[in-house]
Design a protein around this motif. Structure first.
Motif, PDB file in Angstrom:
ATOM      1  N   UNK A  17       0.818  -1.204   0.000  1.00  0.00           N
ATOM      2  CA  UNK A  17       0.000   0.000   0.000  1.00  0.00           C
ATOM      3  C   UNK A  17       0.852   1.254   0.000  1.00  0.00           C
ATOM      4  N   UNK A  18       0.244   2.345  -0.388  1.00  0.00           N
ATOM      5  CA  UNK A  18       0.926   3.626  -0.373  1.00  0.00           C
ATOM      6  C   UNK A  18       1.883   3.865  -1.519  1.00  0.00           C
ATOM      7  N   UNK A  19       1.948   2.950  -2.489  1.00  0.00           N
ATOM      8  CA  UNK A  19       2.858   3.140  -3.616  1.00  0.00           C
ATOM      9  C   UNK A  19       2.343   4.266  -4.511  1.00  0.00           C
ATOM     10  N   UNK A  20       3.240   5.035  -5.124  1.00  0.00           N
ATOM     11  CA  UNK A  20       2.793   6.099  -6.031  1.00  0.00           C
ATOM     12  C   UNK A  20       2.059   5.514  -7.237  1.00  0.00           C
ATOM     13  N   UNK A  21       1.157   6.281  -7.803  1.00  0.00           N
ATOM     14  CA  UNK A  21       0.327   5.761  -8.912  1.00  0.00           C
ATOM     15  C   UNK A  21       1.132   5.203 -10.070  1.00  0.00           C
ATOM     16  N   UNK A  22       2.262   5.827 -10.408  1.00  0.00           N
ATOM     17  CA  UNK A  22       3.012   5.330 -11.560  1.00  0.00           C
ATOM     18  C   UNK A  22       3.617   3.958 -11.268  1.00  0.00           C
ATOM     19  N   UNK A  23       4.041   3.723 -10.010  1.00  0.00           N
ATOM     20  CA  UNK A  23       4.578   2.411  -9.647  1.00  0.00           C
ATOM     21  C   UNK A  23       3.467   1.359  -9.646  1.00  0.00           C
ATOM     22  N   UNK A  24       2.302   1.745  -9.157  1.00  0.00           N
ATOM     23  CA  UNK A  24       1.162   0.829  -9.181  1.00  0.00           C
ATOM     24  C   UNK A  24       0.836   0.441 -10.618  1.00  0.00           C
ATOM     25  N   UNK A  25       0.828   1.425 -11.483  1.00  0.00           N
ATOM     26  CA  UNK A  25       0.495   1.156 -12.886  1.00  0.00           C
ATOM     27  C   UNK A  25       1.508   0.225 -13.527  1.00  0.00           C
ATOM     28  N   UNK A  26       2.817   0.460 -13.261  1.00  0.00           N
ATOM     29  CA  UNK A  26       3.849  -0.386 -13.860  1.00  0.00           C
ATOM     30  C   UNK A  26       3.774  -1.808 -13.320  1.00  0.00           C
ATOM     31  N   UNK A  27       3.575  -1.933 -11.994  1.00  0.00           N
ATOM     32  CA  UNK A  27       3.498  -3.261 -11.396  1.00  0.00           C
ATOM     33  C   UNK A  27       2.282  -4.021 -11.915  1.00  0.00           C
ATOM     34  N   UNK A  28       1.151  -3.351 -12.016  1.00  0.00           N
ATOM     35  CA  UNK A  28      -0.058  -3.999 -12.516  1.00  0.00           C
ATOM     36  C   UNK A  28       0.117  -4.437 -13.958  1.00  0.00           C
ATOM     37  N   UNK A  29       0.761  -3.585 -14.750  1.00  0.00           N
ATOM     38  CA  UNK A  29       0.988  -3.941 -16.152  1.00  0.00           C
ATOM     39  C   UNK A  29       1.933  -5.132 -16.248  1.00  0.00           C
ATOM     40  N   UNK A  30       2.975  -5.143 -15.426  1.00  0.00           N
ATOM     41  CA  UNK A  30       3.911  -6.256 -15.451  1.00  0.00           C
ATOM     42  C   UNK A  30       3.287  -7.576 -15.031  1.00  0.00           C
ATOM     43  N   UNK A  31       2.301  -7.503 -14.139  1.00  0.00           N
ATOM     44  CA  UNK A  31       1.617  -8.713 -13.677  1.00  0.00           C
ATOM     45  C   UNK A  31       0.457  -9.117 -14.584  1.00  0.00           C
ATOM     46  N   UNK A  32       0.026  -8.217 -15.439  1.00  0.00           N
ATOM     47  CA  UNK A  32      -1.140  -8.503 -16.270  1.00  0.00           C
ATOM     48  C   UNK A  32      -2.444  -8.294 -15.537  1.00  0.00           C
ATOM     49  N   UNK A  33      -2.440  -7.384 -14.536  1.00  0.00           N
ATOM     50  CA  UNK A  33      -3.667  -7.100 -13.781  1.00  0.00           C
ATOM     51  C   UNK A  33      -4.475  -6.025 -14.503  1.00  0.00           C
ATOM     52  N   UNK A  34      -5.727  -6.289 -14.817  1.00  0.00           N
ATOM     53  CA  UNK A  34      -6.543  -5.250 -15.453  1.00  0.00           C
ATOM     54  C   UNK A  34      -6.670  -4.023 -14.551  1.00  0.00           C
ATOM     55  N   UNK A  35      -6.820  -2.875 -15.156  1.00  0.00           N
ATOM     56  CA  UNK A  35      -6.956  -1.633 -14.392  1.00  0.00           C
ATOM     57  C   UNK A  35      -8.202  -1.660 -13.518  1.00  0.00           C
ATOM     58  N   UNK A  36      -9.261  -2.263 -14.023  1.00  0.00           N
ATOM     59  CA  UNK A  36     -10.502  -2.406 -13.251  1.00  0.00           C
ATOM     60  C   UNK A  36     -10.877  -3.876 -13.222  1.00  0.00           C
ATOM     61  N   UNK A  37     -11.371  -4.328 -12.090  1.00  0.00           N
ATOM     62  CA  UNK A  37     -11.777  -5.731 -11.969  1.00  0.00           C
ATOM     63  C   UNK A  37     -12.259  -6.001 -10.558  1.00  0.00           C
ATOM     64  N   UNK A  38     -12.663  -7.225 -10.325  1.00  0.00           N
ATOM     65  CA  UNK A  38     -13.122  -7.646  -8.994  1.00  0.00           C
ATOM     66  C   UNK A  38     -11.980  -8.435  -8.359  1.00  0.00           C
ATOM     67  N   UNK A  39     -11.241  -7.771  -7.470  1.00  0.00           N
ATOM     68  CA  UNK A  39     -10.069  -8.361  -6.845  1.00  0.00           C
ATOM     69  C   UNK A  39     -10.346  -8.677  -5.376  1.00  0.00           C
TER      70      UNK A  39
END
Length: 241
Positions: A17-39
């Motif tokens: 938690x608390x990661x900056x938005x750009x890091x969240x976006x890069x990590x999600x993209x690297x994992x293949x996590x959709x931007x929106x979903x039921x997690x």
């Protein structure tokens, strides 16, 4: 995937938690996590069985990303058609547990909060349990474990005299109360479950009421008893009276 893989490295910032938005976006993209979903996030109190670490989607479309932490194995789940119940059932089928599951969140940016709530859900599992529980089904107990000092005070205030009786009698009285609650407050059904006479159940419940100075027929006092029972259940050993 386990700790030491790129999944563990990428999930770490999201789960903390608390990661900056750009890091969240890069990590999600690297994992293949959709931007929106039921997690949802699952936190286990024991190592995850290898059989539960699936590659690819489950039959209902759920996808899992596992990593290890200092406190135990953690999974991010992109829920499938069966939702949280399906994910919990899958873990149970593979013998995973004890574990706690967070409420559903809508984006990778919320996974840090979900990780904390899943950890709280894990704390509601009784010692020695192998169950995987959902926080949404354990909210009153979750409030108790979130305030351990108040929980200890509640236990002492409500069950203090009960904890002073000999262990055998205490076990009988607590077991009768648990059975009575599970039977919806029916003395007759409780007697059948415990294989004793109805009057025996009545006598035990009256004894419990006298010891705790609380009535099972008064809703607010019944709440006290139920919450104190939860604290007792979660204690590996009852505190001294």
């Amino acid at each position: 995937m386990r700790c030491g893989t790129r999944y563990g490295a990428l999930l770490g910032p999201l789960l903390a938690g608390g990661a900056p938005p750009d890091l969240v976006e890069r990590a999600a993209r690297g994992l293949g996590l959709p931007e929106r979903g039921r997690y949802a996030v699952v936190v286990l109190g024991a190592p995850v069985p290898e059989a539960a670490v699936a590659e690819g989607a489950d039959a209902d479309g759920a996808r899992w990303w596992w990593c290890g932490t200092g406190d135990g194995d953690v999974a991010v789940v992109l829920l499938g058609a069966a939702g949280p119940a399906g994910a919990v059932a899958r873990l149970g089928e593979h013998g995973a547990g004890p574990g706690g599951m967070s409420p559903v969140v809508g984006s990778p940016a919320r996974l840090g909060a979900a990780r904390r709530l899943a950890g709280t859900a894990l704390l509601t599992c009784a010692p020695g349990s192998r169950e995987v529980v959902r926080l949404d089904e354990r909210l009153p107990t979750a409030l108790l474990v979130s305030g351990p000092e108040l929980s200890a005070r509640l236990l002492a205030e409500v069950f203090g005299p009960l904890l002073a009786v000999v262990p055998a009698e205490r076990a009988v009285l607590v077991g009768t109360l648990e059975a009575w609650l599970e039977c919806g407050g029916s003395v007759g059904r409780t007697a059948v479950r415990l294989r004793c006479h109805r009057n025996t159940v009545f006598n035990r419940l009256r004894r419990l009421e006298r010891l705790t100075a609380r009535s099972l027929s008064r809703p607010r006092e019944l709440v006290d008893l139920v919450l104190a029972l939860d604290v007792l259940r979660l204690s590996s050993s009852a505190p001294p009276p």
